[in-house]
Scaffold this motif. Structure first.
Motif, mmCIF file in Angstrom:
data_model
loop_
_atom_site.group_PDB
_atom_site.id
_atom_site.type_symbol
_atom_site.label_atom_id
_atom_site.label_comp_id
_atom_site.label_asym_id
_atom_site.label_seq_id
_atom_site.Cartn_x
_atom_site.Cartn_y
_atom_site.Cartn_z
ATOM 1 N N SER A 22 0.829 -1.212 0.000
ATOM 2 C CA SER A 22 0.000 0.000 0.000
ATOM 3 C C SER A 22 0.863 1.262 0.000
ATOM 4 N N ILE A 23 2.036 1.181 0.608
ATOM 5 C CA ILE A 23 2.957 2.328 0.585
ATOM 6 C C ILE A 23 3.528 2.510 -0.817
ATOM 7 N N MET A 24 3.878 1.398 -1.435
ATOM 8 C CA MET A 24 4.501 1.461 -2.756
ATOM 9 C C MET A 24 3.518 1.936 -3.834
ATOM 10 N N LYS A 25 2.230 1.911 -3.535
ATOM 11 C CA LYS A 25 1.221 2.385 -4.486
ATOM 12 C C LYS A 25 0.878 3.858 -4.279
ATOM 13 N N GLN A 26 1.579 4.527 -3.375
ATOM 14 C CA GLN A 26 1.297 5.939 -3.125
ATOM 15 C C GLN A 26 1.604 6.791 -4.355
ATOM 16 N N ASP A 83 -1.807 -2.207 8.942
ATOM 17 C CA ASP A 83 -2.423 -1.029 8.325
ATOM 18 C C ASP A 83 -2.209 -1.039 6.812
ATOM 19 N N ARG A 84 -3.099 -0.342 6.123
ATOM 20 C CA ARG A 84 -2.923 -0.147 4.680
ATOM 21 C C ARG A 84 -3.249 1.301 4.336
ATOM 22 N N LEU A 85 -2.299 1.974 3.699
ATOM 23 C CA LEU A 85 -2.515 3.358 3.304
ATOM 24 C C LEU A 85 -3.377 3.429 2.055
ATOM 25 N N LEU A 86 -4.261 4.392 2.034
ATOM 26 C CA LEU A 86 -4.991 4.693 0.808
ATOM 27 C C LEU A 86 -4.085 5.547 -0.091
ATOM 28 N N PRO A 87 -4.295 5.514 -1.400
ATOM 29 C CA PRO A 87 -3.256 5.938 -2.353
ATOM 30 C C PRO A 87 -2.702 7.348 -2.216
ATOM 31 N N HIS A 88 -3.483 8.309 -1.721
ATOM 32 C CA HIS A 88 -3.022 9.695 -1.771
ATOM 33 C C HIS A 88 -2.679 10.265 -0.392
ATOM 34 N N LEU A 89 -2.510 9.389 0.606
ATOM 35 C CA LEU A 89 -2.246 9.902 1.960
ATOM 36 C C LEU A 89 -0.995 10.770 1.999
ATOM 37 N N LEU A 90 0.133 10.234 1.547
ATOM 38 C CA LEU A 90 1.393 10.951 1.693
ATOM 39 C C LEU A 90 1.350 12.281 0.953
ATOM 40 N N ALA A 91 0.841 12.276 -0.273
ATOM 41 C CA ALA A 91 0.798 13.511 -1.059
ATOM 42 C C ALA A 91 -0.021 14.586 -0.360
ATOM 43 N N SER A 92 -1.183 14.216 0.160
ATOM 44 C CA SER A 92 -2.063 15.220 0.771
ATOM 45 C C SER A 92 -1.490 15.733 2.083
ATOM 46 N N GLN A 93 -0.872 14.840 2.886
ATOM 47 C CA GLN A 93 -0.352 15.298 4.167
ATOM 48 C C GLN A 93 0.917 16.133 3.991
ATOM 49 N N VAL A 94 1.775 15.752 3.045
ATOM 50 C CA VAL A 94 2.950 16.583 2.769
ATOM 51 C C VAL A 94 2.501 17.961 2.300
ATOM 52 N N ALA A 95 1.432 18.005 1.500
ATOM 53 C CA ALA A 95 0.910 19.287 1.019
ATOM 54 C C ALA A 95 0.465 20.174 2.178
ATOM 55 N N CYS A 96 -0.073 19.575 3.247
ATOM 56 C CA CYS A 96 -0.475 20.357 4.429
ATOM 57 C C CYS A 96 0.727 21.073 5.039
ATOM 58 N N PHE A 97 1.840 20.363 5.143
ATOM 59 C CA PHE A 97 3.055 20.980 5.700
ATOM 60 C C PHE A 97 3.613 22.042 4.755
#
Length: 729
Positions: A426-430, A493-507
């Motif tokens: 799930s991380i590799m599919k981000q 746990d399994r991340l949904l595809p856009h978690l990292l992108a959206s949270q990095v965008a918050c910072f």
């Protein structure tokens, strides 16, 4: 090529001295060797292979040392043999050969007064913080306050990298530590199996006419502590119904002869067990040649490769070994394994297996001899390490590190071999790809390494020998992390595809943030959605009220800026539960702000079986965290005002958990306690409890039958409910 070789030399009573002796003949074929020792005596025969020089670590002959092309430093876990070598390595760069992976004992014997305030304690603390960051300070304080044992601290903080601070390259004899050091990408690293000749070093006389049984067992080596498990072998033999079929010889200097003599007498083994003490090499080789089975256990282990095991194989002798560290990598057909968590039973089982089929054990010994001949050749070893040295000298070894990732994802792994591959996938599919994956294995007893094998080039992996707890493991993940943003996941746990992108965008949008939080999705064992949890609908602001009241915050849905985690010292290592509220409260106390990222970002597995013992442990931990928080004199007034509301919600939350676990007595106890923190009248109190249970059930994807629940309210004493002004809870 001229090399300086810093190592214990014969006749020092350590196998690392014998290791040097085993490779010198081959080393001197390819290099001019200067052997350095801080001892006054050494075997005269060493001069056949090179010059022997005496040194003092504080009075080093600079000109002589610099004549060499490269320095080799052999580092093991005892300052008597390796303390001076480490001190020289800090002054003159070179290649470090790691013989013991856990080097904590080395440094606590280099600084023997580390428990007393003063310069040695300061040096020890400085070394620990350099290697593990500020996160280790809390455990150092517990160690100094006698609230944590040395053995626990040494396992959590092995100080391996402290031996490498001035290294030009690293050589390891164990493949797993090799991978650990290599993934750091800080030094050129070589894996070279520990060398040993495939035939006995000393001439032996084998007595082929001896009648069997009794079968001859042998333990030998540097028996300086209980980790060699001699005491367990004696107990296992003493309580074995077939003990009359065995004799046991123990060779080596034991740590407490009176203790072992007492065990031998206690189990009535005076005629079957003999302590021989220290003997010559030729005597020991003859004993091995005439033994039927060697016992070569370790627990705990520093991760070292075993010269003793190689010696056993040189005699084609079968052996019992602990399934741990280097030994766990040995093929099943070359040794017989003992599991440390049921050690005595396993020793007895293997002895009974031996009696039933000695020939199969003999084949193990021959298989081991084959491994020795093909993988542990001294000649091949000498060539490999000198070729590596030439590459280091010529700077032809390059490291892969270019830029640091933005995000480090720390996966806590404990017995999750069935699910962790899905977590990694799930991380590799981000959609965002500037990340690294760190897996911290908390002493798993399942087959997690096999599950991780397909991803070994895509993850950084570290493992504790024993279970340490999630907070310790997460702190280790922070220490390993290179990213400035950190995510903490569990191995299911399994991340949904856009978690990292959206949270990095918050910072990126708001650089003042210290953390962001998303929602999460409950899923069942089939991965089917149960419900989405979006806490911002009920708590629009991530403020004290949310920390103290909301029960729908999940660590796996959060992203943190690393510097804030370092500032508060990471997770409290004594906490295995309630870490979220503790960490978020400590961050809030230093004015670290957070915000929602307004999306469901991670799937969280909901087990169909609820463990009431875990719930009780969680409840007690949560109560303790809240109690400590509200005792804090620095707590802002706006947070202090939330005390009763926070305690009420906390107690009702755990009452609901006990309800789901069908632990109705505990549910009743927690509901009863919750009433002390509500100002509702009788009817409103009952309504509030029903509403809360319904709300928590909905958020967790459970059905809730209000009628059935109200039947349990008869068990609660509702007579003494406060009758103050009604406040909305």
């Amino acid at each position: 090529m001229r090399i300086n070789w810093f190592c214990p030399l014969p006749p020092e009573k350590t196998d690392i001295a014998h290791y040097t002796n085993r490779i010198l003949a081959d080393l001197q074929k390819y290099a001019d060797i200067v052997l350095w020792t801080d001892k006054d005596d050494w075997s005269p025969e060493l001069t056949k292979y090179g010059e022997v020089r005496h040194y003092h670590p504080d009075l080093l002959p600079d000109t002589e040392i610099k004549k060499a092309d490269i320095n080799f430093y052999n580092i093991g876990n005892n300052a008597a043999f390796h303390g001076s070598i480490w001190k020289v390595s800090q002054q003159y760069p070179g290649i470090v050969i790691i013989h013991d992976v856990n080097l904590h004992y080395l440094f606590t014997t280099i600084f023997p007064e580390y428990l007393q305030p003063g310069s040695q304690q300061d040096a020890y603390i400085d070394l620990m913080v350099r290697c593990y960051g500020v996160f280790c300070k809390q455990d150092i304080e517990k160690l100094f306050g006698h609230n944590l044992t040395w053995s626990v601290v040494s396992e959590r903080y092995p100080l391996t990298f402290a031996a490498l601070e001035n290294s030009l390259g690293v050589i390891l004899h164990n493949h797993n530590p090799f991978t650990m050091v290599q993934q750091e990408q800080r030094w050129p690293v070589l894996y070279a199996p520990l060398p040993y000749p495939s035939t006995p070093i000393s001439p032996v006389v084998k007595n082929s006419s001896r009648q069997r049984p009794p079968y001859q067992l042998i333990i030998f080596g540097y028996l300086g502590g209980t980790y060699r498990r001699v005491q367990s072998v004696i107990e296992a033999l003493g309580t074995l119904p077939e003990k009359s079929l065995f004799r046991l010889d123990i060779y080596g200097q034991v740590w407490d002869k009176n203790y072992l003599d007492g065990l031998i007498e206690r189990f009535n083994l005076q005629e079957r067990v003999t302590l021989h003490g220290w003997v010559t090499e030729s005597t020991l080789d003859n004993a091995l040649a005439n033994a039927d089975l060697a016992i070569n256990l370790r627990y705990p282990t520093g991760g070292e490769a075993s010269g003793s095991q190689l010696r056993i194989w040189s005699h084609g002798l079968p052996a019992l070994v602990t399934r741990i560290g280097w030994y766990a990598q040995i093929p099943e057909n070359a040794v017989a394994f003992v599991n440390h968590d049921h050690e005595i039973a396993d020793i007895q089982r293997q002895l009974q297996n031996f009696v039933a089929d000695p020939a199969s054990f003999a084949r193990m010994g021959e298989n081991g001899r084959g491994i020795l001949a093909t993988e542990h050749s001294p000649a091949l070893y000498a060539q490999k390490i000198l070729n590596f040295a030439r590459e280091v000298i010529s700077s032809s070894v390059t490291l892969e590190v270019t830029t640091k990732p933005q995000v480090s994802i720390v996966i806590y792994a404990y017995n999750c071999s069935q699910s962790i591959s899905q977590t990694i996938e799930s991380i590799m599919k981000q959609s965002y790809d500037d990340y690294e994956i760190i897996v911290v294995d908390d002493g798993s007893t399942d087959n997690i390494r096999k599950a991780l094998e397909p991803y070994k080039s895509q993850i950084r992996y570290t493992r504790y020998q024993n279970y340490q707890g999630i907070s310790v493991a997460r702190n280790q993940g922070i220490n390993m992390a290179r990213g400035w943003l950190i995510v903490f996941l569990d191995g299911s746990d399994r991340l949904l595809p856009h978690l990292l992108a959206s949270q990095v965008a918050c910072f990126d949008t708001n650089p003042s943030l210290g953390w962001v939080c998303a929602g999460f999705r409950w899923v069942n064992e089939l991965g089917e959605m149960l419900t989405d949890v979006e806490p911002w609908h009920d708590f629009p602001l991530l403020d004290w009220e949310t920390f103290l009241v909301c029960k729908q915050l999940y660590m796996g849905a959060m992203m943190f800026e690393r510097e804030w985690l370092e500032w508060v010292g990471g997770f409290k290592t004594e906490l295995n539960y309630a870490q979220e509220i503790d960490l978020l409260s400590r961050l809030a106390l230093i004015n670290c702000s957070g915000d929602w990222s307004y999306q469901v970002a991670v799937e969280r597995y909901q087990s169909p079986k609820v463990d009431s013992e875990n719930i009780l442990a969680m409840a007690k931990a949560s109560e303790s965290v809240l109690d400590n928080l509200f005792r804090n004199s620095e707590l802002p007034e706006k947070a202090s005002r939330k005390k009763e509301r926070s305690l009420y919600h906390n107690l009702v939350w755990f009452a609901w958990n006990f309800y789901q676990a069908e632990e109705y007595q505990l549910m009743t106890e927690y509901l009863q306690k919750s009433l002390a923190y509500t100002n509702y009248f009788l009817g409103k109190s009952i309504t509030s409890l029903v509403e809360k249970f319904k709300f928590y059930s909905l958020k967790a994807g459970y059905n809730f039958n209000a009628y059935n629940f109200t039947k349990f309210l008869d068990l609660i004493d509702l007579k003494n409910i406060h009758t103050k002004t009604i406040v909305k809870y």
